[in-house]
Design a protein around this motif. Structure first.
Motif, PDB file in Angstrom:
ATOM      1  N   LEU A 127       0.804  -1.217   0.000  1.00  0.00           N
ATOM      2  CA  LEU A 127       0.000   0.000   0.000  1.00  0.00           C
ATOM      3  C   LEU A 127       0.840   1.273   0.000  1.00  0.00           C
ATOM      4  CD1 LEU A 127      -2.807  -1.067   2.492  1.00  0.00           C
ATOM      5  CD2 LEU A 127      -2.707  -1.345  -0.002  1.00  0.00           C
ATOM      6  N   THR A 128       2.104   1.172   0.304  1.00  0.00           N
ATOM      7  CA  THR A 128       3.011   2.320   0.262  1.00  0.00           C
ATOM      8  C   THR A 128       4.227   1.950  -0.561  1.00  0.00           C
ATOM      9  OG1 THR A 128       3.991   1.615   2.355  1.00  0.00           O
ATOM     10  CG2 THR A 128       2.244   3.261   2.478  1.00  0.00           C
ATOM     11  N   VAL A 129       4.368   2.562  -1.715  1.00  0.00           N
ATOM     12  CA  VAL A 129       5.503   2.340  -2.611  1.00  0.00           C
ATOM     13  C   VAL A 129       6.210   3.675  -2.800  1.00  0.00           C
ATOM     14  CG1 VAL A 129       6.261   1.525  -4.884  1.00  0.00           C
ATOM     15  CG2 VAL A 129       4.278   0.474  -3.771  1.00  0.00           C
ATOM     16  N   PHE A 220     -12.922   0.385   1.091  1.00  0.00           N
ATOM     17  CA  PHE A 220     -12.486   0.754  -0.255  1.00  0.00           C
ATOM     18  C   PHE A 220     -11.018   1.180  -0.193  1.00  0.00           C
ATOM     19  CE2 PHE A 220     -16.981   1.756   0.163  1.00  0.00           C
ATOM     20  CZ  PHE A 220     -17.548   1.145  -0.954  1.00  0.00           C
ATOM     21  N   LEU A 221     -10.185   0.553  -1.000  1.00  0.00           N
ATOM     22  CA  LEU A 221      -8.795   0.967  -1.154  1.00  0.00           C
ATOM     23  C   LEU A 221      -8.649   1.638  -2.510  1.00  0.00           C
ATOM     24  CD1 LEU A 221      -6.698  -2.022   0.259  1.00  0.00           C
ATOM     25  CD2 LEU A 221      -7.542   0.007   1.437  1.00  0.00           C
ATOM     26  N   VAL A 222      -8.091   2.847  -2.527  1.00  0.00           N
ATOM     27  CA  VAL A 222      -7.991   3.648  -3.747  1.00  0.00           C
ATOM     28  C   VAL A 222      -6.556   4.105  -3.906  1.00  0.00           C
ATOM     29  CG1 VAL A 222      -8.909   5.623  -5.005  1.00  0.00           C
ATOM     30  CG2 VAL A 222     -10.353   4.445  -3.332  1.00  0.00           C
ATOM     31  N   GLY A 223      -5.999   3.973  -5.104  1.00  0.00           N
ATOM     32  CA  GLY A 223      -4.647   4.476  -5.355  1.00  0.00           C
ATOM     33  C   GLY A 223      -3.948   3.742  -6.478  1.00  0.00           C
ATOM     34  N   GLU A 224      -2.913   4.396  -7.006  1.00  0.00           N
ATOM     35  CA  GLU A 224      -2.158   3.819  -8.119  1.00  0.00           C
ATOM     36  C   GLU A 224      -1.345   2.604  -7.707  1.00  0.00           C
ATOM     37  OE1 GLU A 224      -2.283   4.580 -11.265  1.00  0.00           O
ATOM     38  OE2 GLU A 224      -3.734   6.198 -10.964  1.00  0.00           O
ATOM     39  N   VAL A 225      -1.060   2.452  -6.406  1.00  0.00           N
ATOM     40  CA  VAL A 225      -0.274   1.291  -5.968  1.00  0.00           C
ATOM     41  C   VAL A 225      -1.040  -0.012  -6.163  1.00  0.00           C
ATOM     42  CG1 VAL A 225       1.058   2.606  -4.288  1.00  0.00           C
ATOM     43  CG2 VAL A 225      -1.107   1.568  -3.605  1.00  0.00           C
ATOM     44  N   LEU A 226      -2.353   0.063  -6.363  1.00  0.00           N
ATOM     45  CA  LEU A 226      -3.171  -1.137  -6.538  1.00  0.00           C
ATOM     46  C   LEU A 226      -3.221  -1.622  -7.974  1.00  0.00           C
ATOM     47  CD1 LEU A 226      -6.100   0.051  -4.262  1.00  0.00           C
ATOM     48  CD2 LEU A 226      -4.289  -1.553  -3.645  1.00  0.00           C
ATOM     49  N   LYS A 227      -2.566  -0.916  -8.861  1.00  0.00           N
ATOM     50  CA  LYS A 227      -2.567  -1.324 -10.270  1.00  0.00           C
ATOM     51  C   LYS A 227      -1.808  -2.631 -10.424  1.00  0.00           C
ATOM     52  CE  LYS A 227      -2.254   1.941 -13.197  1.00  0.00           C
ATOM     53  NZ  LYS A 227      -1.750   3.067 -14.034  1.00  0.00           N
ATOM     54  N   ALA A 228      -2.365  -3.530 -11.215  1.00  0.00           N
ATOM     55  CA  ALA A 228      -1.734  -4.841 -11.406  1.00  0.00           C
ATOM     56  C   ALA A 228      -0.427  -4.680 -12.159  1.00  0.00           C
ATOM     57  CB  ALA A 228      -2.677  -5.771 -12.160  1.00  0.00           C
ATOM     58  N   PRO A 229       0.643  -5.364 -11.750  1.00  0.00           N
ATOM     59  CA  PRO A 229       1.913  -5.260 -12.460  1.00  0.00           C
ATOM     60  C   PRO A 229       1.824  -5.931 -13.825  1.00  0.00           C
ATOM     61  CG  PRO A 229       2.046  -6.973 -10.798  1.00  0.00           C
ATOM     62  CD  PRO A 229       0.717  -6.298 -10.615  1.00  0.00           C
ATOM     63  N   PRO A 230       2.613  -5.485 -14.801  1.00  0.00           N
ATOM     64  CA  PRO A 230       2.585  -6.126 -16.123  1.00  0.00           C
ATOM     65  C   PRO A 230       3.104  -7.551 -16.055  1.00  0.00           C
ATOM     66  CG  PRO A 230       4.399  -4.546 -15.958  1.00  0.00           C
ATOM     67  CD  PRO A 230       3.571  -4.363 -14.733  1.00  0.00           C
ATOM     68  N   ALA A 231       2.518  -8.396 -16.885  1.00  0.00           N
ATOM     69  CA  ALA A 231       2.937  -9.798 -16.905  1.00  0.00           C
ATOM     70  C   ALA A 231       4.344  -9.912 -17.457  1.00  0.00           C
ATOM     71  CB  ALA A 231       1.965 -10.621 -17.752  1.00  0.00           C
ATOM     72  N   ARG A 232       5.153 -10.746 -16.818  1.00  0.00           N
ATOM     73  CA  ARG A 232       6.541 -10.915 -17.223  1.00  0.00           C
ATOM     74  C   ARG A 232       6.659 -12.154 -18.095  1.00  0.00           C
ATOM     75  NH1 ARG A 232      10.978 -13.832 -15.610  1.00  0.00           N
ATOM     76  NH2 ARG A 232      13.007 -12.810 -15.830  1.00  0.00           N
ATOM     77  N   ARG A 233       7.308 -11.979 -19.233  1.00  0.00           N
ATOM     78  CA  ARG A 233       7.543 -13.102 -20.132  1.00  0.00           C
ATOM     79  C   ARG A 233       8.909 -13.714 -19.840  1.00  0.00           C
ATOM     80  NH1 ARG A 233       5.578 -10.825 -26.071  1.00  0.00           N
ATOM     81  NH2 ARG A 233       3.397 -10.386 -25.462  1.00  0.00           N
TER      82      ARG A 233
END
Length: 355
Positions: A127-129, A220-233
């Protein structure tokens, strides 16, 4: 010694998310005050003694809870008041704590796993990055009117509010600067079997709440830190991941089931508390006079057919005085070589003087 009231955080809901200290306090308690609607019943059944008094404070008036505290002060009872999550977050701790202190009760607060931490763990997000948001804003239902001011900081927010007010929440967050594509996590009864944890955006928040029919208090949790990381190939030249050697503790824990591993640390406390409560009180003697017992003293030369002689002895006699040992002033002689006798000196005869 006076009575004690422990305010214990029961965790977000699951019975095995209570702390070990909290479980120990429940095992020692004479009275457990809790609300089954917000605290899992297994959390109480697993740890409370069979003879413990259970009070549902959601079904009794506050005056009865105050009377319970007075009774605990007079009878020196150990009381546990369970709070959902952590007592320091939206738990009404301050009023109860001050009341118990005015009544002369000993008080303590046992922290618990908050619902905010449980939701972050459920979606595997920090929650804190440092690169995105270094702070976390917590607000309850009464702080919903200031959401626009809090949202202006652009950091991670945790909002505990009724799901019926979702439209108002979205309006305030937009006014504070959050865009419609801002990630949002909606959580209800997190860590329980019937939990609801959904990931959406600010633009689709109202539709998500209506879909899951969430009209009670929701987190409710709101913020950009909750965005899913891109999938790694996986690259062709990547080396296989080497697994570390498990320790002895890890191998022993893996052999046990999850429930046994969760409660193994508190089973001894529970059994000790129950055995201490069930142990009968030792009877006190009616008088302080010593009790006489018969001690047999059989002579070796007496035939077996004769009855042994009896003589009275005091069972609770006073301690015997230790024998006094006096130091000798004469040196000890060796047992191997006796001391030689001193030669007798002849006594000289006295001669009479002539007159």
């Amino acid at each position: 010694m006076t009575g004690r009231v422990s305010f214990v955080g029961a965790g977000p809901g699951a019975a095995d998310l209570i702390t070990l200290r909290g479980a120990k306090r429940i095992a020692d308690a004479d009275v457990v005050v809790w609300a089954p609607s917000v605290v899992e019943a297994e959390c109480v059944r697993e740890h409370a003694r069979p003879d413990a008094e259970l009070v549902d404070f959601s079904r009794v008036p506050e005056s009865e809870v105050v009377d319970l505290y007075r009774r605990a002060s007079a009878s020196k009872l150990k009381v546990v008041r369970l709070h959902a999550g952590d007592p320091s977050l939206w738990g009404g701790l301050r009023e109860q704590h001050e009341l118990c202190q005015r009544l002369g009760l000993e008080t303590e607060v046992v922290p618990g796993v908050s619902a905010v931490s449980a939701v972050g763990a459920a979606v595997s997000r920090e929650l804190t990055v440092s690169e995105v948001a270094q702070s976390l804003v917590l607000t309850g239902p009464e702080g919903a009117e200031h959401l626009a001011e809090f949202a202006a900081h652009g950091t991670t927010m945790a909002i505990s509010a009724s799901g019926a007010r979702t439209a108002r929440i979205v309006e305030k967050l937009r006014a504070g600067g959050y865009s419609d594509d801002t990630p949002v996590v909606v959580a209800y009864k997190v860590s329980l079997p019937d939990e609801t944890v959904a990931q959406t955006t600010l633009g689709g928040l109202e539709a998500c709440v209506k879909e899951h029919k969430l009209y009670r208090t929701t987190l409710f949790l709101v913020g950009e830190v909750l965005k899913a990381p891109p999938a790694r190939r996986a690259a062709a030249g990547d080396e296989p991941v080497r697994r570390s050697r498990p320790s002895k503790w890890a191998m022993r824990a893996s052999r046990d089931s999850a429930s046994v591993a969760a409660w193994s640390a508190v089973h001894d406390w529970q059994e000790t508390a129950r055995a201490r409560r069930a142990a009968p009180a030792k009877p006190k003697p009616e008088s302080d006079e010593p009790v006489l017992a018969l001690v047999t003293d059989t002579d070796e030369d007496t035939p077996a057919s004769t009855e042994p002689k009896t003589k009275p002895a005091v069972a609770a006699a006073a301690k015997r005085k230790p024998a006094t040992v006096q130091a000798s002033t004469t040196p000890r002689q060796s047992a191997k070589k006796p001391a030689a006798p001193k030669p007798a000196t002849p006594r000289a005869k006295k001669t009479k003087r002539p007159n």
